[in-house]
Design a protein around this motif. Structure first.
Motif, mmCIF file in Angstrom:
data_model
loop_
_atom_site.group_PDB
_atom_site.id
_atom_site.type_symbol
_atom_site.label_atom_id
_atom_site.label_comp_id
_atom_site.label_asym_id
_atom_site.label_seq_id
_atom_site.Cartn_x
_atom_site.Cartn_y
_atom_site.Cartn_z
ATOM 1 N N ALA A 269 0.876 -1.184 0.000
ATOM 2 C CA ALA A 269 0.000 0.000 0.000
ATOM 3 C C ALA A 269 0.907 1.226 0.000
ATOM 4 O O ALA A 269 1.113 1.861 1.027
ATOM 5 N N GLU A 270 1.470 1.553 -1.159
ATOM 6 C CA GLU A 270 2.556 2.529 -1.243
ATOM 7 C C GLU A 270 2.119 3.932 -1.663
ATOM 8 O O GLU A 270 2.967 4.812 -1.794
ATOM 9 N N LEU A 271 0.847 4.146 -1.874
ATOM 10 C CA LEU A 271 0.426 5.463 -2.338
ATOM 11 C C LEU A 271 0.728 6.528 -1.287
ATOM 12 O O LEU A 271 0.360 6.378 -0.119
ATOM 13 N N PRO A 272 1.391 7.618 -1.673
ATOM 14 C CA PRO A 272 1.583 8.719 -0.724
ATOM 15 C C PRO A 272 0.259 9.443 -0.477
ATOM 16 O O PRO A 272 -0.713 9.268 -1.230
ATOM 17 N N ALA A 273 0.231 10.271 0.547
ATOM 18 C CA ALA A 273 -0.990 11.019 0.855
ATOM 19 C C ALA A 273 -1.288 12.009 -0.263
ATOM 20 O O ALA A 273 -0.394 12.680 -0.774
ATOM 21 N N ALA A 274 -2.546 12.097 -0.640
ATOM 22 C CA ALA A 274 -2.954 13.063 -1.672
ATOM 23 C C ALA A 274 -2.910 14.467 -1.087
ATOM 24 O O ALA A 274 -3.180 14.665 0.099
ATOM 25 N N PRO A 275 -2.564 15.476 -1.895
ATOM 26 C CA PRO A 275 -2.529 16.858 -1.399
ATOM 27 C C PRO A 275 -3.908 17.290 -0.906
ATOM 28 O O PRO A 275 -4.921 17.098 -1.588
ATOM 29 N N VAL A 276 -3.956 17.874 0.292
ATOM 30 C CA VAL A 276 -5.243 18.292 0.853
ATOM 31 C C VAL A 276 -5.850 19.440 0.053
ATOM 32 O O VAL A 276 -7.064 19.683 0.112
ATOM 33 N N SER A 277 -5.023 20.175 -0.704
ATOM 34 C CA SER A 277 -5.527 21.318 -1.465
ATOM 35 C C SER A 277 -5.992 20.933 -2.867
ATOM 36 O O SER A 277 -6.349 21.813 -3.659
ATOM 37 N N PHE A 278 -5.992 19.619 -3.183
ATOM 38 C CA PHE A 278 -6.401 19.214 -4.540
ATOM 39 C C PHE A 278 -7.787 19.771 -4.851
ATOM 40 O O PHE A 278 -8.723 19.650 -4.055
ATOM 41 N N THR A 279 -7.905 20.355 -6.051
ATOM 42 C CA THR A 279 -9.149 21.033 -6.434
ATOM 43 C C THR A 279 -9.487 20.724 -7.886
ATOM 44 O O THR A 279 -8.595 20.682 -8.740
ATOM 45 N N GLY A 280 -10.750 20.530 -8.175
ATOM 46 C CA GLY A 280 -11.229 20.476 -9.548
ATOM 47 C C GLY A 280 -10.813 19.232 -10.303
ATOM 48 O O GLY A 280 -10.838 18.119 -9.789
ATOM 49 N N ARG A 281 -10.458 19.428 -11.577
ATOM 50 C CA ARG A 281 -10.086 18.359 -12.506
ATOM 51 C C ARG A 281 -11.213 17.344 -12.670
ATOM 52 O O ARG A 281 -10.966 16.125 -12.782
ATOM 53 N N ALA A 316 -0.453 15.239 -8.374
ATOM 54 C CA ALA A 316 -1.603 15.409 -7.484
ATOM 55 C C ALA A 316 -2.838 14.707 -8.042
ATOM 56 O O ALA A 316 -3.573 14.033 -7.309
ATOM 57 N N LEU A 317 -3.073 14.836 -9.348
ATOM 58 C CA LEU A 317 -4.221 14.172 -9.973
ATOM 59 C C LEU A 317 -4.082 12.661 -9.875
ATOM 60 O O LEU A 317 -5.031 11.949 -9.518
ATOM 61 N N ALA A 443 -9.643 27.904 -9.869
ATOM 62 C CA ALA A 443 -8.411 28.481 -9.324
ATOM 63 C C ALA A 443 -8.646 29.250 -8.021
ATOM 64 O O ALA A 443 -7.897 29.050 -7.050
ATOM 65 N N PRO A 444 -9.673 30.133 -7.916
ATOM 66 C CA PRO A 444 -9.899 30.804 -6.628
ATOM 67 C C PRO A 444 -10.251 29.831 -5.501
ATOM 68 O O PRO A 444 -9.956 30.094 -4.329
ATOM 69 N N VAL A 445 -10.875 28.703 -5.846
ATOM 70 C CA VAL A 445 -11.195 27.699 -4.825
ATOM 71 C C VAL A 445 -9.909 27.118 -4.243
ATOM 72 O O VAL A 445 -9.794 26.910 -3.027
ATOM 73 N N LEU A 446 -8.921 26.853 -5.104
ATOM 74 C CA LEU A 446 -7.631 26.363 -4.624
ATOM 75 C C LEU A 446 -6.976 27.399 -3.712
ATOM 76 O O LEU A 446 -6.439 27.062 -2.644
ATOM 77 N N LEU A 447 -7.018 28.674 -4.117
ATOM 78 C CA LEU A 447 -6.462 29.729 -3.268
ATOM 79 C C LEU A 447 -7.164 29.764 -1.908
ATOM 80 O O LEU A 447 -6.520 29.938 -0.868
ATOM 81 N N ALA A 448 -8.475 29.575 -1.906
ATOM 82 C CA ALA A 448 -9.236 29.607 -0.654
ATOM 83 C C ALA A 448 -8.850 28.450 0.260
ATOM 84 O O ALA A 448 -8.809 28.602 1.487
#
Length: 644
Positions: A269-281, A316-317, A443-448
């Motif tokens: 189970a080697e997956l690193p933690a996903a970025p908490v700021s991941f947004t959209g896509r 990140a995706l 993009a503004p959601v990621l900034l928030a």
């Protein structure tokens, strides 16, 4: 016809029917070496010039290259009666070796035959073929020939040489002859003390020769060196072997009775933690989800390739999606960063990756083959019938990832990289996911998420403008968000105003030695010299987009050649394709941050005279286009410094 034999595995040497040929001065030797490194392929005059004069070429460089080539042609005509050994092939020259031999090709053929013999269980035959291949080496490859491109090829050849020496030693250990190997491996480890496979072979040779104390001392010396020089512990393969020696494990007493036997597997189970700021896509995630549904139960392997410019959010995706679907792969998830474009870390070889993957799947160190072909075959066997998700992050070439591909359709492989890997498409059915800038609303959601919803929401117009100044590039947005967090007294508008000036913007988004500039720089340096020249010269044009003729003008070259280079920039995601004015018109454009970076490189690497010449050619070509009535927007150009 007399036969020429070209030898690169040592000092450059040419013999015709066994008689040595005097090659002339250093320039002749460098040019011949460049041609021999890619026989049958065109080497451009620009590449030859860069190799001969790495610190800067004189104005007469092209003429001098032509004179040297003419001298080599005469030399081979006089010695072998063959004047067409080197022929002109736009935009340079090619050496044709039909009927002649080159030791690098002989070496590669023997190594390939040896590895095929290993695959079919003919260990003794493989050992003899490896020995014959190694006998072709007469010292350091191309010893005495200099130049950056030459040195890069020398490094590649030397690395292959070391790999084969290690494979050969591993086979001889399997055949049960450890004592004669000790002196040879001791020399190899002394010359290359950080190569863990060679050290492992020496440890095993000592142990099988009844020298357990010496085996443990070899490990201790290697560990001390790695900790002192690199600040790291030895890898799991070396540590595992050390533990087996301490335990007097029976499997160390001789070669495995069944090296291909498959052990009971583990569930990695080697997956690193996903970025908490991941947004959209959202569209990209939906496409990846559909891939699993559409390919479920089919025989072809499920493969996705995510590509895009540095900082666009490929990793990140991949990790975010992989975590969402991990439960669909009950036999485990494997992850590796291949360091394809990381200057701080060496490119991770498939040989090393397979060692780690096989261990993660439960294969004991003593059962892992000593060659790449064997490891790749065992990897496919271990995965046969299993559902495993494999994420290969930051890949650079098909050579790097091909041995890591499973052989069945129940596994899924997700590959990320800055360029589209065409060979991958020709071998597998691949879902291509090309990442562009984030959607304007995302993009503004990621900034928030980074700076706080209240702070970003208090001035939505400034937040939207800040997003646009960051090209809606996730890396730039993350840096901007971090700046706001570290400067709580700044308003969003204040940071936006600091980014308005293009000359300041790149500095603001490139803190320290990292950030946007560093990410773009790695992709830029990966281009060939002429590709870098095109990229930076296009940065001098102040136009939203341009047609292929513009690239031909700034390079002063044929339009088809320039268009091929433009497509290389497209594949590297350094420029984008946009709709043209007609059904058959192709247009290209820069993102604003990329354009600023390109102009920076032009001002740093091109003289004022060169920049003026570029723009004069461009204006002349523009006048010709307008004279024919071809639609073209109003263009202005920058020959001087970036404003500010």
């Amino acid at each position: 016809m007399k036969q020429a034999v070209f030898r690169l595995l040592g000092p450059l040497d040419v013999r015709i029917d066994g008689e040595p040929v005097r090659l002339g001065g250093p320039r002749h030797r460098t040019i011949l070496a460049m041609l021999l490194l890619t026989p049958g392929q065109t080497v451009s005059v620009d590449a030859l010039t860069e190799a001969v004069w790495p610190s800067g070429a004189p104005a007469t460089a092209r003429n001098q290259i032509a004179i040297c080539v003419a001298g080599l042609r005469k030399l081979f005509k006089d010695a072998a009666g063959q004047g067409d050994l080197i022929t002109t092939s736009h935009p340079g020259y090619v050496i044709n070796l039909r009927g002649h031999r080159i030791d690098t090709a002989d070496f590669e053929e023997l190594v390939s035959r040896a590895r095929e013999a290993i695959r079919t269980g003919k260990t003794s035959e493989a050992c003899s073929l490896f020995a014959e291949a190694l006998s072709l080496w007469r010292g350091r490859a191309l010893d005495g020939v200099t130049g950056q491109r030459i040195e890069e090829e020398i490094a590649r050849l030397e690395e292959t040489h070391l790999d084969v020496r290690e494979e050969h030693a591993g086979l001889r250990l399997q055949l049960g002859r450890p004592q004669p190997l000790i002196a040879e491996l001791t020399t190899l480890v002394t010359e290359h003390p950080l190569r863990e496979r060679a050290r492992a072979h020496l440890i095993l040779a000592h142990y099988r020769a009844g020298r357990r104390a010496e085996a443990l001392e070899v490990f201790r010396e290697g560990r001390d060196l790695m900790v002192r020089q690199l600040g790291i512990e030895p890898g799991p393969a070396l540590r595992g072997l050390h533990d087996l020696v301490l335990q007097d494990a029976p499997e160390l007493g001789g070669p495995a009775t069944d090296p291909g036997a498959i052990p009971a597997g583990r569930v990695p189970a080697e997956l690193p933690a996903a970025p908490v700021s991941f947004t959209g896509r959202v569209p990209e995630l939906a496409a990846l989800d559909r891939m699993l549904v559409e390919r479920a139960g089919r025989v072809p392997l499920t493969v996705a390739a995510i590509s895009g410019v540095a900082g666009i959010g490929k990793t990140a995706l991949a990790i975010h999606w992989a975590e969402r679907v991990a439960e669909r792969f009950p036999d485990g998830q494997l992850f590796t960063d291949l360091h394809g474009y990381d200057e701080r870390d060496a490119l991770i070889s498939p040989f090393a990756t397979l060692d780690r993957f096989l261990r993660a799947l439960g294969v004991p160190a003593s059962r892992i083959p000593a060659d790449l072909v064997g490891r790749s075959a065992l990897f496919r066997s271990v995965l046969d019938g299993k559902r495993v998700l494999i994420v290969l992050d930051n890949a650079r070439s098909f050579t790097q990832i091909r041995p890591l591909m499973p052989g069945n359709g129940r596994c899924c492989v997700v590959i990320t990289g800055r360029e589209r890997i065409e060979d991958l498409i020709s071998h597998y059915t691949v879902l291509q996911v090309g990442l562009d800038a984030m959607a304007p609303a995302e993009a503004p959601v990621l900034l928030a998420k980074l700076a706080g919803e209240e702070r970003i929401g208090s001035d939505p117009a400034a937040a939207l403008r800040l997003s646009e100044l960051c090209d809606r590039l996730p890396l730039a947005l993350q840096i901007a968000g971090a700046r706001l967090v570290s400067k709580p007294h700044w308003s969003v508008q204040h940071l936006t105003s600091r980014l308005m000036d293009p000359a300041r913007r790149m500095n603001e988004l490139s803190p320290g030695q990292g950030g946007v500039r560093a990410g773009f720089g790695l992709s830029y340096r990966a281009l060939p010299a002429v590709g870098r020249r095109l990229f930076r010269r296009l940065g001098l044009l102040s136009t939203p987009d341009f047609e292929p003729w513009a690239s031909a003008a700034v390079l002063d070259t044929d339009q088809l050649d320039a268009e091929n280079l433009m497509e290389r920039l497209v594949d590297a995601h350094l420029v984008q394709v946009v709709p043209g004015s007609g059904p058959h018109t192709i247009r290209y454009r820069f993102q604003e941050l990329m354009k600023i970076f390109a102009r920076e490189r032009a001002e740093a690497e091109e003289s004022a005279e060169e920049r003026r010449a570029v723009l004069e050619r461009f204006q002349q070509r523009l006048a010709e286009v307008r004279g024919r009535g071809t639609a073209e927007p109003s263009l202005t150009c920058h020959a001087g410094r970036t404003p500010g």
